[in-house]
Design a protein around this motif. Structure first.
Motif, PDB file in Angstrom:
ATOM      1  N   ALA A 103      24.384  62.045   7.437  1.00 12.87           N
ATOM      2  CA  ALA A 103      23.570  62.964   6.583  1.00 12.87           C
ATOM      3  C   ALA A 103      23.013  64.884   7.650  1.00 12.87           C
ATOM      4  O   ALA A 103      22.913  64.630   8.875  1.00 12.87           O
ATOM      5  CB  ALA A 103      22.097  62.806   5.090  1.00 12.87           C
ATOM      6  N   ASP A 104      23.081  65.623   6.945  1.00 12.99           N
ATOM      7  CA  ASP A 104      22.801  67.483   7.897  1.00 12.99           C
ATOM      8  C   ASP A 104      20.676  67.176   8.223  1.00 12.99           C
ATOM      9  O   ASP A 104      20.702  66.139   7.310  1.00 12.99           O
ATOM     10  CB  ASP A 104      23.184  68.076   6.806  1.00 12.99           C
ATOM     11  N   GLY A 105      20.607  68.363   8.373  1.00 19.10           N
ATOM     12  CA  GLY A 105      19.339  68.696   8.840  1.00 19.10           C
ATOM     13  C   GLY A 105      18.304  68.501   7.425  1.00 19.10           C
ATOM     14  O   GLY A 105      17.644  68.893   7.826  1.00 19.10           O
ATOM     15  N   SER A 106      18.552  68.224   5.697  1.00 18.35           N
ATOM     16  CA  SER A 106      17.936  68.358   5.469  1.00 18.35           C
ATOM     17  C   SER A 106      17.532  66.593   4.613  1.00 18.35           C
ATOM     18  O   SER A 106      15.738  66.820   4.928  1.00 18.35           O
ATOM     19  CB  SER A 106      18.891  68.348   3.183  1.00 18.35           C
ATOM     20  N   ALA A 107      17.680  65.694   5.875  1.00 23.37           N
ATOM     21  CA  ALA A 107      17.608  64.666   5.452  1.00 23.37           C
ATOM     22  C   ALA A 107      16.659  64.377   7.183  1.00 23.37           C
ATOM     23  O   ALA A 107      14.932  63.537   6.478  1.00 23.37           O
ATOM     24  CB  ALA A 107      18.862  63.771   6.323  1.00 23.37           C
ATOM     25  N   GLN A 108      17.258  65.403   7.869  1.00 27.12           N
ATOM     26  CA  GLN A 108      15.803  65.026   9.071  1.00 27.12           C
ATOM     27  C   GLN A 108      14.602  66.454   8.625  1.00 27.12           C
ATOM     28  O   GLN A 108      13.272  65.147   9.259  1.00 27.12           O
ATOM     29  CB  GLN A 108      16.569  66.547  10.060  1.00 27.12           C
ATOM     30  N   ARG A 109      14.273  67.077   7.843  1.00 31.17           N
ATOM     31  CA  ARG A 109      13.055  67.875   7.326  1.00 31.17           C
ATOM     32  C   ARG A 109      13.154  66.450   6.547  1.00 31.17           C
ATOM     33  O   ARG A 109      11.780  66.725   7.026  1.00 31.17           O
ATOM     34  CB  ARG A 109      13.871  68.965   6.712  1.00 31.17           C
ATOM     35  N   ILE A 110      12.850  66.320   5.551  1.00 37.05           N
ATOM     36  CA  ILE A 110      12.247  64.729   4.436  1.00 37.05           C
ATOM     37  C   ILE A 110      11.655  64.303   6.049  1.00 37.05           C
ATOM     38  O   ILE A 110      10.334  63.955   5.719  1.00 37.05           O
ATOM     39  CB  ILE A 110      13.400  64.419   3.697  1.00 37.05           C
ATOM     40  N   TYR A 111      12.609  63.667   7.118  1.00 40.80           N
ATOM     41  CA  TYR A 111      11.701  62.651   7.653  1.00 40.80           C
ATOM     42  C   TYR A 111      10.771  63.225   8.509  1.00 40.80           C
ATOM     43  O   TYR A 111       9.978  62.512   8.850  1.00 40.80           O
ATOM     44  CB  TYR A 111      12.614  62.379   8.923  1.00 40.80           C
ATOM     45  N   GLN A 112      10.625  64.619   8.980  1.00 42.96           N
ATOM     46  CA  GLN A 112       9.762  65.465   9.781  1.00 42.96           C
ATOM     47  C   GLN A 112       8.737  65.393   9.345  1.00 42.96           C
ATOM     48  O   GLN A 112       7.867  65.339   9.281  1.00 42.96           O
ATOM     49  CB  GLN A 112      10.691  66.791  10.680  1.00 42.96           C
ATOM     50  N   ARG A 191      22.330  69.022   1.656  1.00 46.72           N
ATOM     51  CA  ARG A 191      20.925  69.568   0.279  1.00 46.72           C
ATOM     52  C   ARG A 191      20.896  68.171   0.123  1.00 46.72           C
ATOM     53  O   ARG A 191      20.226  67.906  -1.816  1.00 46.72           O
ATOM     54  CB  ARG A 191      21.996  70.476  -0.987  1.00 46.72           C
ATOM     55  N   TRP A 192      20.037  67.136   0.775  1.00 47.46           N
ATOM     56  CA  TRP A 192      19.375  66.086   0.711  1.00 47.46           C
ATOM     57  C   TRP A 192      18.413  66.369  -0.160  1.00 47.46           C
ATOM     58  O   TRP A 192      17.129  67.168   0.240  1.00 47.46           O
ATOM     59  CB  TRP A 192      19.643  64.927   0.813  1.00 47.46           C
ATOM     60  N   GLU A 193      17.114  65.886  -1.222  1.00 43.48           N
ATOM     61  CA  GLU A 193      16.053  66.186  -1.988  1.00 43.48           C
ATOM     62  C   GLU A 193      15.869  65.116  -2.793  1.00 43.48           C
ATOM     63  O   GLU A 193      16.395  63.904  -3.119  1.00 43.48           O
ATOM     64  CB  GLU A 193      15.881  66.729  -3.292  1.00 43.48           C
ATOM     65  N   ILE A 194      14.356  64.715  -2.429  1.00 43.45           N
ATOM     66  CA  ILE A 194      14.076  62.890  -3.311  1.00 43.45           C
ATOM     67  C   ILE A 194      13.805  63.813  -5.038  1.00 43.45           C
ATOM     68  O   ILE A 194      12.372  64.987  -5.099  1.00 43.45           O
ATOM     69  CB  ILE A 194      12.854  62.537  -2.130  1.00 43.45           C
ATOM     70  N   VAL A 195      14.314  64.268  -5.989  1.00 45.65           N
ATOM     71  CA  VAL A 195      13.871  64.695  -7.059  1.00 45.65           C
ATOM     72  C   VAL A 195      12.597  63.873  -7.893  1.00 45.65           C
ATOM     73  O   VAL A 195      11.697  64.529  -8.101  1.00 45.65           O
ATOM     74  CB  VAL A 195      14.703  64.420  -7.931  1.00 45.65           C
TER      75      VAL A 195
END
Length: 205
Positions: A103-112, A191-195
């Motif tokens: 995944a791209d940075g969107s997954a990294q941001r959720i992890y952080q 653009r991954w997000e937890i809905v």
């Protein structure tokens, strides 16, 4: 004497002609055999690709890629890696590292964000493990980048209870990346997000 010489010359000519014809016929037979064998080998090996791996020739099967199946497998693998966690810092780091290759940075941001909120520390200190069961993956392959929606259940196991949560995520997938050991399909979730992520049931152990 002269007649005998002419006869010898005629015999020699016939022998040379016969020898030449035999050579030509042999060449034709060999050529036909080689063409036949080559065609047969090509037919047998149709769809096979040979690659050099660590100095050894390895056979791979060249098949048309089933993109929808590969997309769902990529999504399933990412979510399984990201949400399957043990109360062990090293194990968590290994799982998340593998997931972030997909995944791209969107997954990294959720992890952080989860890390800063103390989610992983709570798992470790509370001896809590977590698994995920993917129930449904919907992918729109009409246009790129492909949009997806993933629905599943999280099972959060504590020493005294098990919590079941529903989780819904969404995002897009970019294709065409180089395939590697870390990303076997060559896809990237963007653009991954937890809905949605809500509790469903708590049961005692």
């Amino acid at each position: 004497m002269m007649f005998e010489k002419m006869k010898n010359i005629d015999t020699a000519f016939r022998q040379v002609r016969l020898f030449t014809m035999l050579i030509v016929m042999g060449a034709i037979i060999i050529s036909v055999f080689v063409i036949y064998r080559t065609t047969k080998v090509l037919a047998v090996n149709n769809g096979k690709v040979y690659v050099l791996v660590n100095g050894k020739l390895v056979e791979a099967i060249a098949q048309k890629r089933n993109i929808p199946v590969e997309l769902r497998d990529h999504i399933r693998t990412f979510h399984t890696l990201f949400f399957t966690l043990s109360p062990d810092e090293k194990a968590i780091r290994q799982q998340i590292t593998k997931a972030l290759y997909l995944a791209d940075g969107s997954a990294q941001r959720i992890y952080q964000n989860m890390k800063e909120a103390g989610f992983y520390n709570n798992l470790i200190s509370g001896n809590i493990s977590q698994t995920i069961e993917i129930e449904h993956i919907e992918v729109d392959t009409d246009k790129k980048p492909y949009r997806f929606r993933c629905t599943g259940k999280q099972y959060i196991t504590r020493p005294t209870s098990t919590l079941i949560r529903e989780i819904i995520t969404a995002g897009t997938i970019r294709t065409g990346l180089v395939q590697s050991d870390n990303n076997t399909h060559g896809f990237l979730i963007e653009r991954w997000e937890i809905v949605d992520n809500k509790d469903i049931k708590v049961s005692e152990r």
